[in-house]
Design a protein around this motif. Structure first.
Motif, short mmCIF file in Angstrom:
data_model
loop_
_atom_site.label_atom_id
_atom_site.label_comp_id
_atom_site.label_asym_id
_atom_site.label_seq_id
_atom_site.Cartn_x
_atom_site.Cartn_y
_atom_site.Cartn_z
N SER A 76 6.03 0.33 -1.50
CA SER A 76 7.37 0.85 -1.80
C SER A 76 7.83 1.88 -0.78
N GLY A 88 5.55 0.89 4.38
CA GLY A 88 4.87 -0.09 3.52
C GLY A 88 5.75 -1.30 3.26
N TYR A 143 3.31 -0.29 -5.86
CA TYR A 143 4.31 0.78 -5.91
C TYR A 143 3.84 1.74 -6.99
N ARG A 193 8.99 3.17 -8.41
CA ARG A 193 10.00 2.11 -8.62
C ARG A 193 9.65 0.86 -7.83
N ALA A 213 0.62 0.95 -9.32
CA ALA A 213 -0.68 1.62 -9.18
C ALA A 213 -0.49 3.04 -8.68
N ASP A 214 -1.25 3.96 -9.27
CA ASP A 214 -1.34 5.31 -8.73
C ASP A 214 -2.73 5.43 -8.13
N ILE A 215 -2.78 5.39 -6.83
CA ILE A 215 -4.09 5.24 -6.18
C ILE A 215 -4.88 6.57 -6.09
N THR A 216 -4.37 7.61 -6.72
CA THR A 216 -5.22 8.79 -6.84
C THR A 216 -6.05 8.70 -8.12
N THR A 239 -0.99 2.53 3.07
CA THR A 239 0.12 3.23 3.73
C THR A 239 0.52 4.49 2.97
N GLY A 264 1.08 8.05 1.59
CA GLY A 264 0.98 9.33 2.27
C GLY A 264 1.92 10.36 1.67
N VAL A 288 -3.71 12.52 -2.19
CA VAL A 288 -2.94 11.36 -1.74
C VAL A 288 -3.40 10.88 -0.35
N LEU A 335 -3.01 4.23 7.25
CA LEU A 335 -2.05 4.94 8.07
C LEU A 335 -2.41 6.42 8.06
N LYS A 363 -5.28 14.71 6.72
CA LYS A 363 -5.37 13.54 7.62
C LYS A 363 -6.63 13.62 8.50
N1 LIG Z 1 7.05 8.42 8.90
C1 LIG Z 1 6.38 8.99 9.88
O1 LIG Z 1 6.97 9.51 10.85
C2 LIG Z 1 4.88 9.00 9.88
C3 LIG Z 1 4.22 9.56 10.99
C4 LIG Z 1 2.83 9.58 11.01
C5 LIG Z 1 2.12 9.04 9.94
N2 LIG Z 1 2.79 8.51 8.86
C6 LIG Z 1 1.99 8.00 7.75
O2 LIG Z 1 2.40 6.69 7.45
C7 LIG Z 1 2.26 6.44 6.04
C8 LIG Z 1 3.54 5.84 5.47
O3 LIG Z 1 4.56 6.82 5.63
P1 LIG Z 1 6.08 6.56 5.31
O4 LIG Z 1 6.83 7.24 6.38
O5 LIG Z 1 6.33 5.10 5.04
O6 LIG Z 1 6.25 7.40 3.97
P2 LIG Z 1 7.09 7.15 2.63
O7 LIG Z 1 8.29 6.33 2.90
O8 LIG Z 1 7.25 8.49 2.02
O9 LIG Z 1 6.07 6.27 1.74
C9 LIG Z 1 4.96 6.87 1.14
C10 LIG Z 1 4.37 5.93 0.12
O10 LIG Z 1 3.28 6.59 -0.53
C11 LIG Z 1 3.36 6.29 -1.92
N3 LIG Z 1 2.63 7.29 -2.73
C12 LIG Z 1 2.64 8.64 -2.61
N4 LIG Z 1 1.79 9.17 -3.53
C13 LIG Z 1 1.24 8.12 -4.20
C14 LIG Z 1 0.28 7.99 -5.24
N5 LIG Z 1 -0.30 9.05 -5.80
N6 LIG Z 1 -0.06 6.75 -5.69
C15 LIG Z 1 0.51 5.65 -5.15
N7 LIG Z 1 1.42 5.70 -4.16
C16 LIG Z 1 1.77 6.93 -3.70
C17 LIG Z 1 4.83 6.28 -2.23
O11 LIG Z 1 5.06 5.59 -3.44
P3 LIG Z 1 6.31 5.95 -4.37
O12 LIG Z 1 7.53 5.90 -3.48
O13 LIG Z 1 6.30 4.91 -5.41
O14 LIG Z 1 6.05 7.34 -4.86
C18 LIG Z 1 5.33 5.51 -0.99
O15 LIG Z 1 5.15 4.12 -1.20
C19 LIG Z 1 1.81 7.76 5.41
O16 LIG Z 1 0.43 7.78 5.22
C20 LIG Z 1 2.21 8.79 6.47
O17 LIG Z 1 1.39 9.94 6.40
C21 LIG Z 1 4.15 8.48 8.82
#
Ligand SMILES: NC(=O)c1ccc[n+]([C@@H]2O[C@H](COP(=O)([O-])OP(=O)(O)OC[C@H]3O[C@@H](n4cnc5c(N)ncnc54)[C@H](OP(=O)(O)O)[C@@H]3O)[C@@H](O)[C@H]2O)c1
Length: 235
Positions: free
Chosen positions: A9, A13, A33, A36, A50-53, A74, A76, A103, A130, A152
């Motif tokens: 989600s 991802g 997800y 939502r 799923a809540d992966i924590t 993915t 984070g 997380v 990621l 990280k």
């Molecule tokens: N964007 C960047 O610039 C960037 C840079 C470096 C590394 N990263 C890494 O890339 C990854 C993806 O980032 P993104 O930018 O796509 O972030 P994002 O849009 O905020 O997505 C984060 C995802 O993590 C899920 N999540 C958070 N807590 C959770 C939990 N307890 N259980 C299950 N799901 C959980 C969220 O699910 P819900 O929405 O359902 O809560 C969402 O699907 C992360 O690990 C981030 O650290 C991103």
């Protein structure tokens, strides 16, 4: 080929899910997800809440996908309603720090704990997580962001340690940490004003690069920290 995208989600991802659904050789994609369910529907795509924590949630998830080729985590956390990345150590809040560890670090350890059986059959498999370049200790020039950086960096250690164990236990599996670049998602939104456009990627662009890397990984690549452009990052 069966693929599991955890955090389907999220900004990155969802793009990964979209790309994997277009794979010719793909048999199924399971995507998780937490809050939502995204409105992406494909014949061979299954959404699972799923809540992966929560370990129980991960156990139930693997019951639904017992045979996998790729697992991509993915999930984070960088900021939330509970807190923001710290500019100085005086801003450190224990609860926010622990949320980051849960997380960003614990999720992958719990996934790995229960993934072995599912990855056993595939002649070539991948567990990719990621991470982020800011989790590299040797690359840390700017400081700050204690909770995110530490979580990280701990994730990176988990990946490296697991890669050593699985060289024997799952010799066909490549365990890697991937840095997606700075990507236009809600995670980076409050922090990218100063980043030039040339260094800012769309989720689709970054996901394409990541899929290319994942598709080429072999077991000899296990234990690497790889950036979106294929370059190696020092731990
Ligand atoms: N964007 C960047 O610039 C960037 C840079 C470096 C590394 N990263 C890494 O890339 C990854 C993806 O980032 P993104 O930018 O796509 O972030 P994002 O849009 O905020 O997505 C984060 C995802 O993590 C899920 N999540 C958070 N807590 C959770 C939990 N307890 N259980 C299950 N799901 C959980 C969220 O699910 P819900 O929405 O359902 O809560 C969402 O699907 C992360 O690990 C981030 O650290 C991103």
């Amino acid at each position: 080929m069966n693929i599991l995208v955890i955090g389907g989600s999220g900004g990155l991802g969802l793009e990964l899910v979209r790309l994997f659904c277009g794979f010719q050789e793909m048999v199924s994609v399971t995507a998780t997800y937490r809050t939502r369910q995204p409105t992406l529907y494909e014949k061979r795509l299954n959404w699972v809440k799923a809540d992966i924590t929560e370990e129980e949630s991960i156990v139930k998830l693997f019951e639904k996908c017992p045979d996998l080729t790729y697992i991509i985590n993915t999930v984070g956390l960088l900021h939330s309603t509970e807190g923001n990345p710290e500019k100085a150590i005086t801003q450190l809040e224990p609860d926010f720090f622990i949320d980051n560890i849960h997380v960003n670090t614990l999720s992958t350890l719990l996934i790995a704990k229960h993934a072995h059986q599912a990855l056993k059959k595939a002649p070539r498999s991948v567990l990719a997580v990621l991470s982020a370049r800011v989790g590299s200790i040797s690359d840390n020039r700017a400081g700050g962001w204690y909770s995110y950086r530490c979580s990280k960096a701990a994730l990176n250690m988990a990946v490296k340690t697991l890669s050593i164990e699985w060289k024997r236990a799952l010799p066909n599996c490549a365990v890697v940490a991937l840095h997606p670049g700075t990507v236009k998602t809600q995670l980076s939104a409050p922090f990218r004003n100063h980043i030039p456009d040339s260094k800012l990627f769309t989720p689709e662009q970054s996901a394409r690069w990541l899929v290319e890397i994942i598709s080429r990984l072999e077991s000899k690549d296990t234990g690497k920290f790889i950036a979106f452009d294929g370059s190696k990052i020092e731990w």
